[in-house]
Design a protein around this motif. Structure first.
Motif, PDB file in Angstrom:
ATOM      1  N   PHE A 244       4.422   3.655   3.290  1.00  0.00           N
ATOM      2  CA  PHE A 244       4.350   2.356   2.632  1.00  0.00           C
ATOM      3  C   PHE A 244       4.067   1.276   3.688  1.00  0.00           C
ATOM      4  N   SER A 245       3.062   0.467   3.418  1.00  0.00           N
ATOM      5  CA  SER A 245       2.728  -0.645   4.303  1.00  0.00           C
ATOM      6  C   SER A 245       2.477  -1.884   3.443  1.00  0.00           C
ATOM      7  N   PHE A 246       2.543  -3.060   4.057  1.00  0.00           N
ATOM      8  CA  PHE A 246       2.420  -4.293   3.297  1.00  0.00           C
ATOM      9  C   PHE A 246       1.410  -5.219   3.947  1.00  0.00           C
TER      10      PHE A 246
ATOM     11  N   ALA B  36       3.236  -1.713   8.900  1.00  0.00           N
ATOM     12  CA  ALA B  36       4.094  -0.597   8.495  1.00  0.00           C
ATOM     13  C   ALA B  36       5.426  -1.095   7.950  1.00  0.00           C
ATOM     14  N   LEU B  37       5.934  -0.385   6.932  1.00  0.00           N
ATOM     15  CA  LEU B  37       7.237  -0.713   6.355  1.00  0.00           C
ATOM     16  C   LEU B  37       8.163   0.502   6.410  1.00  0.00           C
ATOM     17  N   ILE B  38       7.768   1.596   5.768  1.00  0.00           N
ATOM     18  CA  ILE B  38       8.616   2.790   5.713  1.00  0.00           C
ATOM     19  C   ILE B  38       7.751   4.007   5.416  1.00  0.00           C
ATOM     20  N   ALA B  39       8.164   5.169   5.921  1.00  0.00           N
ATOM     21  CA  ALA B  39       7.524   6.439   5.589  1.00  0.00           C
ATOM     22  C   ALA B  39       8.605   7.391   5.086  1.00  0.00           C
TER      23      ALA B  39
ATOM     24  N   TYR C 245       0.844  -1.200   0.000  1.00  0.00           N
ATOM     25  CA  TYR C 245       0.000   0.000   0.000  1.00  0.00           C
ATOM     26  C   TYR C 245       0.879   1.250   0.000  1.00  0.00           C
ATOM     27  N   ILE C 246       0.457   2.275  -0.755  1.00  0.00           N
ATOM     28  CA  ILE C 246       1.123   3.565  -0.786  1.00  0.00           C
ATOM     29  C   ILE C 246       0.100   4.624  -0.395  1.00  0.00           C
ATOM     30  N   SER C 247       0.266   5.204   0.810  1.00  0.00           N
ATOM     31  CA  SER C 247      -0.652   6.222   1.323  1.00  0.00           C
ATOM     32  C   SER C 247       0.045   7.578   1.272  1.00  0.00           C
ATOM     33  N   LYS C 248      -0.621   8.562   0.656  1.00  0.00           N
ATOM     34  CA  LYS C 248      -0.036   9.897   0.490  1.00  0.00           C
ATOM     35  C   LYS C 248      -0.748  10.874   1.427  1.00  0.00           C
ATOM     36  N   TYR C 249       0.021  11.495   2.340  1.00  0.00           N
ATOM     37  CA  TYR C 249      -0.520  12.430   3.319  1.00  0.00           C
ATOM     38  C   TYR C 249       0.019  13.836   3.054  1.00  0.00           C
ATOM     39  N   TYR C 250      -0.871  14.825   3.151  1.00  0.00           N
ATOM     40  CA  TYR C 250      -0.483  16.227   3.087  1.00  0.00           C
ATOM     41  C   TYR C 250      -0.954  16.899   4.367  1.00  0.00           C
ATOM     42  N   SER C 251       0.010  17.386   5.167  1.00  0.00           N
ATOM     43  CA  SER C 251      -0.302  18.001   6.466  1.00  0.00           C
ATOM     44  C   SER C 251      -1.174  17.090   7.317  1.00  0.00           C
ATOM     45  N   GLY C 252      -0.898  15.799   7.278  1.00  0.00           N
ATOM     46  CA  GLY C 252      -1.605  14.839   8.105  1.00  0.00           C
ATOM     47  C   GLY C 252      -2.914  14.341   7.554  1.00  0.00           C
ATOM     48  N   VAL C 253      -3.338  14.862   6.407  1.00  0.00           N
ATOM     49  CA  VAL C 253      -4.611  14.454   5.806  1.00  0.00           C
ATOM     50  C   VAL C 253      -4.335  13.473   4.664  1.00  0.00           C
ATOM     51  N   LEU C 254      -4.978  12.326   4.698  1.00  0.00           N
ATOM     52  CA  LEU C 254      -4.798  11.325   3.652  1.00  0.00           C
ATOM     53  C   LEU C 254      -5.380  11.835   2.336  1.00  0.00           C
ATOM     54  N   GLN C 255      -4.522  11.960   1.315  1.00  0.00           N
ATOM     55  CA  GLN C 255      -4.952  12.448   0.005  1.00  0.00           C
ATOM     56  C   GLN C 255      -5.276  11.309  -0.957  1.00  0.00           C
TER      57      GLN C 255
END
Length: 299
Positions: free
Chosen positions: A292-294, A256-259, A168-178
């Motif tokens: 990034f999470s798996f 969780a894997l990496i941020a 999974y690839i999660s994109k956050y802007y100022s803490g808000v999931l985009q």
């Protein structure tokens, strides 16, 4: 990697410069016997002289590992192939070394070892993912090939059967999931692999993150853009937080894997343990976070 091809390439470049094996060896502070071994494809040079050897021969590190001249259009593809090839070569050498050590210990106890391993694996399955050691030759070489932002490599071992591996690839802007997307390798009906690796390769110069999932006989890769339409993005600071040790795989659960972190002002490093426990409030500490999470899926 094709050692014969690399050796012939070194020899060709040396001869093209009008150098003998002895002359090349003297420039590197090595013996001409070492150069001879490289050119015959017996072994590779030590990683400590890669850069100097490439400088003398007038080639790039990617061309060295490919064993051929690379045109600019093929550079990204060859870089990816070289990183995967290095990982595979490292695994092959480790297995060969283990086999030699076992043989020298005593042939008479091989049967006992085989039985012990079989019983151990039957009673305690091995299911984990772990980062590659930062000071390993494999990681040092991957950093050289990847550029200033380096690379993050994680190897996994699984003895349980599973249907797919999802990243999974999660994109956050100022803490808000985009946005949240995923890439997936499926193994339904073909048998899941016991070994594989996940590579995260940030390229700040091109403002992309290269993602590769590779396992026995399968590979999936893509690029995602970062900091799209962001003014003065070339001045952003960057950092990362990742798992630091062997982590047990919990099937059918996102882990969780990496941020990768980007901020225009004060950079604050996240705690990967917060993300692993589901506490995502800290994602708002920086402007942009690519998390990034798996998940290993049995369902």
């Amino acid at each position: 990697m094709d050692l014969i091809k690399i050796g012939k390439y070194i020899a060709g470049k040396r001869k093209g410069l009008g150098l003998t094996q002895r002359q090349l060896a003297e420039k590197l502070g090595m013996s001409d016997k070492s150069v001879s071994k490289w050119e015959r494809g017996i072994c590779l040079p030590d990683v400590s002289i890669y850069s100097e050897l490439c400088r003398i021969l007038g080639i790039s590190l990617n061309e060295f590992f490919a064993g051929e001249d690379i045109v600019h259009e093929d550079l990204i593809q060859k870089s990816e192939e070289n990183i995967i090839g290095i990982a595979a070569e490292s695994k092959r050498k480790q297995n060969l070394l283990k086999a030699i050590i076992c043989l020298l210990l005593a042939i008479s106890i091989l049967a006992i070892i085989f039985i012990s391993i079989s019983v151990y694996r039957a009673n305690k399955p091995q299911n984990f993912i772990a980062p590659v050691e930062k000071d390993s030759i494999e990681m040092e070489t991957a950093k050289l090939l990847s550029g200033p932002d380096g690379a993050y490599i994680y190897k996994f071992t699984t003895t349980d059967e599973y249907k797919s591996l999802r990243l999974y690839i999660s994109k956050y802007y100022s803490g808000v999931l985009q946005d949240k997307e995923n890439m997936e390798l499926g193994f339904a009906g073909v048998g899941s692999p016991e070994y594989g690796e996940i590579l995260i390769i940030p390229d700040f110069e091109r403002f992309v993150i290269k993602i590769i999932i590779a396992s026995e006989g399968s590979k999936l890769s893509t690029e995602i853009p970062i900091l799209e339409n962001v003014a003065d993005r070339e001045y952003y600071g960057r950092s990362a937080t990742e798992i630091s040790e062997k982590t047990d795989i919990r099937y059918n659960e996102e882990q969780a894997l990496i941020a990768l972190i980007y901020d225009n002002n004060e950079m604050r490093v996240l705690d990967i343990n917060d993300l692993m426990s589901g506490q995502t409030d800290s994602l708002g500490l920086n402007d942009f976070v690519y998390y990034f999470s798996f998940e290993f899926c049995k369902k």
